[in-house]
Design an enzyme around this catalytic site. Structure first.
Site, PDB file in Angstrom:
ATOM      1  N   GLY A 159       0.812  -1.210   0.000  1.00 23.30           N
ATOM      2  CA  GLY A 159       0.000   0.000   0.000  1.00 23.30           C
ATOM      3  C   GLY A 159       0.843   1.256   0.000  1.00 23.30           C
ATOM      4  O   GLY A 159       2.034   1.225   0.327  1.00 23.30           O
TER       5      GLY A 159
ATOM      6  N   ILE B 241     -14.903  -9.429  -0.355  1.00 28.18           N
ATOM      7  CA  ILE B 241     -15.824  -8.295  -0.263  1.00 28.18           C
ATOM      8  C   ILE B 241     -15.361  -7.154  -1.157  1.00 28.18           C
ATOM      9  O   ILE B 241     -16.176  -6.538  -1.863  1.00 28.18           O
ATOM     10  CB  ILE B 241     -15.981  -7.845   1.203  1.00 28.18           C
ATOM     11  CG1 ILE B 241     -16.772  -8.902   1.982  1.00 28.18           C
ATOM     12  CG2 ILE B 241     -16.686  -6.492   1.273  1.00 28.18           C
ATOM     13  CD1 ILE B 241     -17.036  -8.553   3.415  1.00 28.18           C
TER      14      ILE B 241
ATOM     15  N   LYS C 196       3.315 -17.303  10.979  1.00 27.45           N
ATOM     16  CA  LYS C 196       2.602 -16.445  11.930  1.00 27.45           C
ATOM     17  C   LYS C 196       2.588 -17.082  13.322  1.00 27.45           C
ATOM     18  O   LYS C 196       2.767 -16.393  14.348  1.00 27.45           O
ATOM     19  CB  LYS C 196       1.167 -16.197  11.444  1.00 27.45           C
ATOM     20  CG  LYS C 196       1.060 -15.166  10.344  1.00 27.45           C
ATOM     21  CD  LYS C 196       1.440 -13.784  10.838  1.00 27.45           C
ATOM     22  CE  LYS C 196       1.194 -12.705   9.834  1.00 27.45           C
ATOM     23  NZ  LYS C 196       1.532 -11.355  10.329  1.00 27.45           N
TER      24      LYS C 196
ATOM     25  N   ARG D  46     -18.143 -17.561   6.149  1.00 33.06           N
ATOM     26  CA  ARG D  46     -16.795 -17.083   6.483  1.00 33.06           C
ATOM     27  C   ARG D  46     -16.949 -15.879   7.404  1.00 33.06           C
ATOM     28  O   ARG D  46     -17.882 -15.091   7.262  1.00 33.06           O
ATOM     29  CB  ARG D  46     -16.028 -16.688   5.207  1.00 33.06           C
ATOM     30  CG  ARG D  46     -14.639 -16.140   5.489  1.00 33.06           C
ATOM     31  CD  ARG D  46     -13.827 -15.989   4.226  1.00 33.06           C
ATOM     32  NE  ARG D  46     -13.389 -17.283   3.713  1.00 33.06           N
ATOM     33  CZ  ARG D  46     -12.570 -17.438   2.681  1.00 33.06           C
ATOM     34  NH1 ARG D  46     -12.116 -16.379   2.044  1.00 33.06           N
ATOM     35  NH2 ARG D  46     -12.208 -18.637   2.283  1.00 33.06           N
TER      36      ARG D  46
ATOM     37  N   ALA E 272       4.276  -7.852   7.026  1.00 37.87           N
ATOM     38  CA  ALA E 272       4.186  -9.282   6.719  1.00 37.87           C
ATOM     39  C   ALA E 272       3.932  -9.495   5.237  1.00 37.87           C
ATOM     40  O   ALA E 272       3.416  -8.619   4.546  1.00 37.87           O
ATOM     41  CB  ALA E 272       3.048  -9.934   7.524  1.00 37.87           C
TER      42      ALA E 272
ATOM     43  N   TYR F 245       2.248 -19.679   5.454  1.00 37.41           N
ATOM     44  CA  TYR F 245       1.787 -18.424   6.050  1.00 37.41           C
ATOM     45  C   TYR F 245       1.366 -18.654   7.497  1.00 37.41           C
ATOM     46  O   TYR F 245       1.804 -17.941   8.409  1.00 37.41           O
ATOM     47  CB  TYR F 245       0.618 -17.863   5.239  1.00 37.41           C
ATOM     48  CG  TYR F 245      -0.057 -16.674   5.892  1.00 37.41           C
ATOM     49  CD1 TYR F 245       0.555 -15.429   5.914  1.00 37.41           C
ATOM     50  CD2 TYR F 245      -1.303 -16.807   6.495  1.00 37.41           C
ATOM     51  CE1 TYR F 245      -0.052 -14.343   6.526  1.00 37.41           C
ATOM     52  CE2 TYR F 245      -1.924 -15.728   7.099  1.00 37.41           C
ATOM     53  CZ  TYR F 245      -1.293 -14.495   7.113  1.00 37.41           C
ATOM     54  OH  TYR F 245      -1.895 -13.426   7.722  1.00 37.41           O
TER      55      TYR F 245
ATOM     56  N   ASP G 119      12.779  -1.976   4.992  1.00 40.58           N
ATOM     57  CA  ASP G 119      12.434  -3.393   5.001  1.00 40.58           C
ATOM     58  C   ASP G 119      12.831  -4.004   6.345  1.00 40.58           C
ATOM     59  O   ASP G 119      13.987  -3.895   6.764  1.00 40.58           O
ATOM     60  CB  ASP G 119      13.196  -4.076   3.851  1.00 40.58           C
ATOM     61  CG  ASP G 119      12.816  -5.527   3.635  1.00 40.58           C
ATOM     62  OD1 ASP G 119      12.282  -6.157   4.564  1.00 40.58           O
ATOM     63  OD2 ASP G 119      13.078  -6.037   2.527  1.00 40.58           O
ATOM     64  N   ILE G 120      11.887  -4.689   7.014  1.00 43.38           N
ATOM     65  CA  ILE G 120      12.196  -5.263   8.333  1.00 43.38           C
ATOM     66  C   ILE G 120      13.185  -6.409   8.244  1.00 43.38           C
ATOM     67  O   ILE G 120      13.765  -6.804   9.268  1.00 43.38           O
ATOM     68  CB  ILE G 120      10.928  -5.746   9.064  1.00 43.38           C
ATOM     69  CG1 ILE G 120      10.236  -6.881   8.283  1.00 43.38           C
ATOM     70  CG2 ILE G 120       9.993  -4.595   9.357  1.00 43.38           C
ATOM     71  CD1 ILE G 120       9.178  -7.610   9.101  1.00 43.38           C
TER      72      ILE G 120
END
Length: 249
Positions: free
Chosen positions: A29, A199, A152, A222, A67, A148, A43-44
């Site tokens: 974004g 959505i 996490k 969902r 992430a 993923y 960048d982490i």
């Protein structure tokens, strides 16, 4: 935090009077905010991109949302998710410990400890749980089915380790909260992103008078959560005074 969720968190923090510093690689974004200090593109996964310690920077809280975010992509490129979600998170928590160690040894009366961290985990860690467990509780067993989810979940382990090590040291104690988001929707979600939520895709189709395609028999369910509610939850968890100095999920 120029991405979908992070930009709403920044808006809320600024509205509440906080001074905000954003570190973002702009991969998810470009929702810039002129009222915040921006470190972009940073960048982490690159230690040198994290804020310099000891040059007058002062922080009290950290929100870690950086992430790689797609379950589907993680199946095809697991190394990316290991590098960003686990390796990058490890660098973030190490940076916080180093920052706090510097503050504890500093003579600068204005220097502040980072005492609270909130990070984005994911409901993907639950996998496809037994219907008998519904509604789910945070104590439900791990059931992740993707790199993923795995990265996490192991990030949560890094948070526990961070809190344990931080609280062994002298100085103020630390606590951390991991929030396991379900499917987030709302303004600034990019419908052109191939990994965007359903959505935003439905809304984009409706706005352009295109058919809305529903896969399967239409009986699937969902869980969804509105992005501004997520932003409020993040800020509330960050500001909640923990009495246990622990990692919470």
């Amino acid at each position: 935090r120029l991405g979908f969720i992070g930009s709403h968190v920044v808006d809320l923090l600024l509205h509440r009077g906080f001074s905000v510093t954003i570190l973002d690689d702009e991969s998810n974004g470009h929702n810039h905010n002129r009222f915040a200090t921006e470190m972009v593109p940073h960048d982490i996964t690159v230690v040198g991109d994290l804020p310099e310690i000891g040059n007058g920077n002062s922080f009290t809280h950290v929100i870690h949302l950086a992430a790689a975010i797609s379950v589907a992509e993680s199946m095809n490129d697991p190394d990316k998710y290991e590098r960003v979600n686990y390796g990058g998170s490890e660098k973030v928590f190490n940076w916080i410990r180093n920052y706090n160690q510097h503050v504890s040894q500093s003579d600068d009366a204005a220097a502040t400890f980072i005492q609270k961290v909130t990070a984005a985990s994911s409901a993907a860690v639950y996998g496809d749980p037994d219907p008998a467990l519904l509604p789910l509780r945070e104590t439900a067993p791990y059931g992740g089915k993707s790199p993923y989810a795995d990265t996490k979940y192991r990030m949560e382990g890094l948070m526990r380790e961070f809190v344990a090590k931080q609280n062994e040291a002298s100085g103020p104690k630390a606590s951390a909260v991991a929030l396991r988001f379900f499917n987030v929707f709302g303004p600034r979600q990019d419908p052109k992103n191939p990994y965007s939520g359903v959505i935003s895709l439905f809304l984009e189709a409706a706005l352009h008078n295109r058919d809305i395609n529903v896969l399967g028999d239409g009986e699937m369910t969902r869980d969804f959560v509105y992005v501004k509610d997520v932003a409020r939850a993040i800020v509330m968890s960050l500001l909640h005074e923990s009495t246990d100095d622990e990692a919470t999920f």
